[in-house]
Design an enzyme around this catalytic site. Structure first.
Site, PDB file in Angstrom:
ATOM      1  N   GLN A 179       5.192  -5.685   1.476  1.00  3.42           N
ATOM      2  CA  GLN A 179       4.226  -5.992   2.501  1.00  3.42           C
ATOM      3  C   GLN A 179       4.919  -5.975   4.151  1.00  3.42           C
ATOM      4  OE1 GLN A 179       1.354  -6.984   1.918  1.00  3.42           O
ATOM      5  NE2 GLN A 179       1.374  -6.789  -0.132  1.00  3.42           N
ATOM      6  N   ASP A 202      12.325  -7.177  -1.215  1.00  8.70           N
ATOM      7  CA  ASP A 202      11.026  -6.655  -1.651  1.00  8.70           C
ATOM      8  C   ASP A 202      10.220  -6.452  -0.417  1.00  8.70           C
ATOM      9  OD1 ASP A 202       8.308  -6.317  -2.230  1.00  8.70           O
ATOM     10  OD2 ASP A 202       8.203  -7.976  -3.560  1.00  8.70           O
ATOM     11  N   LYS A 261       0.654   0.883   0.139  1.00  9.75           N
ATOM     12  CA  LYS A 261       0.606  -0.070   1.160  1.00  9.75           C
ATOM     13  C   LYS A 261       0.780   0.524   2.606  1.00  9.75           C
ATOM     14  CE  LYS A 261       1.324  -3.918  -2.027  1.00  9.75           C
ATOM     15  NZ  LYS A 261       0.212  -4.275  -2.681  1.00  9.75           N
ATOM     16  N   HIS A 301       5.901 -12.770  -5.143  1.00  9.77           N
ATOM     17  CA  HIS A 301       4.838 -11.719  -5.942  1.00  9.77           C
ATOM     18  C   HIS A 301       5.373 -11.821  -7.442  1.00  9.77           C
ATOM     19  CE1 HIS A 301       2.604  -8.280  -7.223  1.00  9.77           C
ATOM     20  NE2 HIS A 301       1.802  -8.548  -6.388  1.00  9.77           N
ATOM     21  N   CYS A 315      -1.576 -12.620  -7.359  1.00  6.86           N
ATOM     22  CA  CYS A 315      -0.261 -12.349  -8.111  1.00  6.86           C
ATOM     23  C   CYS A 315       0.858 -13.284  -7.942  1.00  6.86           C
ATOM     24  CB  CYS A 315       0.111 -10.780  -7.903  1.00  6.86           C
ATOM     25  SG  CYS A 315      -1.091  -9.791  -8.817  1.00  6.86           S
TER      26      CYS A 315
END
Lengths: 420, 152
Positions: free
Chosen positions: A217, A214, A240, A137, A378
């Site tokens: 997600q 990261d 999220k 991202h 993104c």
């Protein structure tokens, strides 16, 4: 097709045990019509929705307990502090960190990554390298580019294949004595690929290279155990995972956090201030300058409580089943090209339909009450890799069901009829 | 957007036809003026080419990638301004851009001919920039702007 590699049986008799009807009842926003159709919310990778329990916790805090934290001796300040620090402990337990000193509240994943880039990266030099992957991202690309501009360090990019999978061997080959950090998505937002971080991290460990994962997600879809992963940093966002916007978490191993300089200066991050010398506060407060997002942290704590009552294992199994169902239903449509067909995937289906532009698909679907994301997500380097301007992306949460998928498929059929 | 707006108000037959088979699509060799337009959010990219006869547009074409709305808008635009004076084309482009940008104003469809079919886009705030991109790019070409224009 879940994190443990099990392919769930998608027959009706063996559907995972998760009371979807009851769960949907907890989410007020899902019960509305959009353009005359029931809302099918399939844009969860952009942002999830909040259950009533989270909304109630925030309202209760503001109605009964609000004051500033870590400051006053009065009752409300004490209550606010207890609630805020209570949320930190919930986060610690949720990701199985050793200590709450390793849990830094941030504005979100982006802020968490910028914190590491700014603080850990402060002594990087022109001889250093930072390794990321081609599927990141923008929030896990641009902070490192800024750092490279500032320090002269080099950004290295590990390649992916046509399925949208990381080429692990190439990635490992890019690690060298110069590599100061590996920063990699646990799950790709554009492709749904689950990256093999459990293989990558030990390899980096052997070379004494810290790894930032990261997790934006990954955190809503599977149980995360930062000690089992043995990552050095894990960043994620509350919004999220059914919590409020504007709050997120940086998990950092104590050994790193304690040698990192402060990110921002201000109140709460200090022990004492004089014009000659300022002493910084202990972990994790050293990285939380200013009045924090107290209500956000409390809302995140409530979201964690909510997810815990369902169980991340149940959520992962349910979503894996729904992903199999959705992938199969969408694949049967004429002219579909799936973008991201990794063997290990979590709740994202990115696709194009012939040469229908994703934005036209998005508008037609919105008319059918179906919310999906369209565009480059993104992740422009991913789009460039596949030679496309963007994709349509349906992304799942545990409150989605097969009716949502059926509604998506019917909407796509209408779009195909219109544009062919 | 209220429910009485249907998809067919946006994707009218002529819009779909122009998007499927855009008119004047392709590079124009020996173009006197050209400009590039880019809509980073959508990934839409197009180039407008103009060949001139004095101050008149002798020929116009465009090439690029885009959604049905931007392709149809570009295709209709080339038909609308071909043969016209540059100053007329520019003033019509400004007029159209202004019309898209003011959802409350009455869509002055009577004198727009085929372009009136694009009026439905005004009910879709997120899509107006798709319809506007070709016209802004045309204006940039006319004013010989070198830099890429953007509708973001």
């Amino acid at each position: 097709m879940n994190a443990t590699g099990q392919i769930p049986d998608s027959s009706n008799s063996a559907r995972p045990a998760l009371d979807n009807d009851r769960i949907r009842g907890d989410f007020p926003i899902l019960h509305q019509s959009i353009n005359g159709c029931p809302l099918a919310y399939l844009d969860n990778a952009a942002s999830s929705q909040r259950p009533r329990q989270v909304l109630d916790a925030i309202q209760h805090y503001y109605c009964h307990d609000h004051s500033n934290v870590h400051r006053g001796v009065h009752t409300l300040s004490h209550r606010a502090t207890e609630a805020y620090e209570g949320a930190r402990e919930k986060v610690r337990k949720f990701i199985n960190a050793r200590s709450v000193t390793e849990i830094v509240f941030t504005r979100g994943t982006t802020d968490a990554i910028n914190l590491v880039a700014d603080s850990l990266g402060r002594d990087f030099s022109a001889d250093d390298e930072i390794l990321i992957s081609h599927m990141e991202h923008h929030s896990n690309i641009v902070p490192w580019q800024l750092l490279c501009e500032k320090t002269g360090a080099q950004l290295k990019v590990a390649p992916i294949n046509r399925q949208g999978e990381l080429l692990l061997d190439d990635c490992l080959a890019l690690m060298s004595d110069k590599t100061r950090l590996v920063a990699i998505a646990h799950v790709s937002n554009a492709l749904g690929t689950i990256n093999p971080v459990e293989r990558l991290i030990p390899a980096a460990r052997d070379r004494n290279i810290p790894v930032l994962v990261d997790g934006a997600q990954a955190i809503p879809h599977q149980a995360i155990d930062v000690q089992a992963l043995d990552c050095d940093f894990y960043a994620f966002s509350s919004h999220k995972m059914c919590g409020p916007t504007g709050i997120g978490v940086l998990y950092g191993k104590q050994q790193w956090l304690e040698r990192m300089p402060p990110y921002q200066g201000g109140g709460d991050m200090i022990l004492s201030v004089s014009f000659e010398q300022t002493l910084y506060n202990e972990l994790p407060y050293r990285f939380e300058a200013g009045t924090p997002n107290i209500a956000g942290a409390i809302g995140l704590g409530a979201a964690i409580d909510y997810l815990d009552t369902i169980g991340m294992a149940s959520i992962a199994a349910y979503e894996a089943d729904l992903l199999t169902y959705a992938t199969s239903a969408i694949s049967e449509l004429p002219g579909i090209r799936l973008i991201g067909t990794a063997a290990e995937k979590a709740g994202v289906i990115s696709f194009n339909v012939d040469d229908i532009h994703p934005h036209d698909l998005g508008t037609v679907l919105d008319h059918q009450g179906v919310a999906i994301r369209t565009g480059h997500h993104c992740a422009m380097p991913v789009m460039e890799f596949f030679g496309i301007p963007g994709t349509a992306r349906a992304s799942l949460a545990f409150y989605n069901n097969r009716q949502d998928i059926d509604q998506l498929v019917e909407g796509l059929k209408l779009a195909i009829r219109m544009f062919q | 957007m209220d429910d009485k707006h249907t998809l067919m108000d946006l994707y009218r037959r002529s819009v779909l036809q122009h998007s499927r088979t855009p008119h004047n699509f392709g590079r124009l060799d020996a173009a006197d003026l050209k400009a590039e337009g880019h809509n980073p959010l959508c990934g839409d990219k197009l180039t407008v080419y103009l060949r001139l006869d004095g101050n008149d547009i002798l020929d116009i074409s465009f090439e690029g990638v885009g959604c049905a709305i931007s392709l149809a808008s570009a295709s209709m635009m080339t038909e609308a301004v071909k043969g016209k004076a540059l100053s007329t084309a520019q003033s019509e482009a400004n007029d159209i851009i202004g019309n898209f940008a003011r959802p409350d104003a009455r869509w002055n469809g009577d004198r727009l001919g085929e372009l009136a079919a694009l009026g439905g886009v005004r009910e879709y705030p997120s899509r107006i920039k798709c319809a506007v991109l070709p016209w802004k790019t045309l204006c940039a070409a006319i004013s010989k702007t070198e830099q890429t224009v953007s509708t973001e």
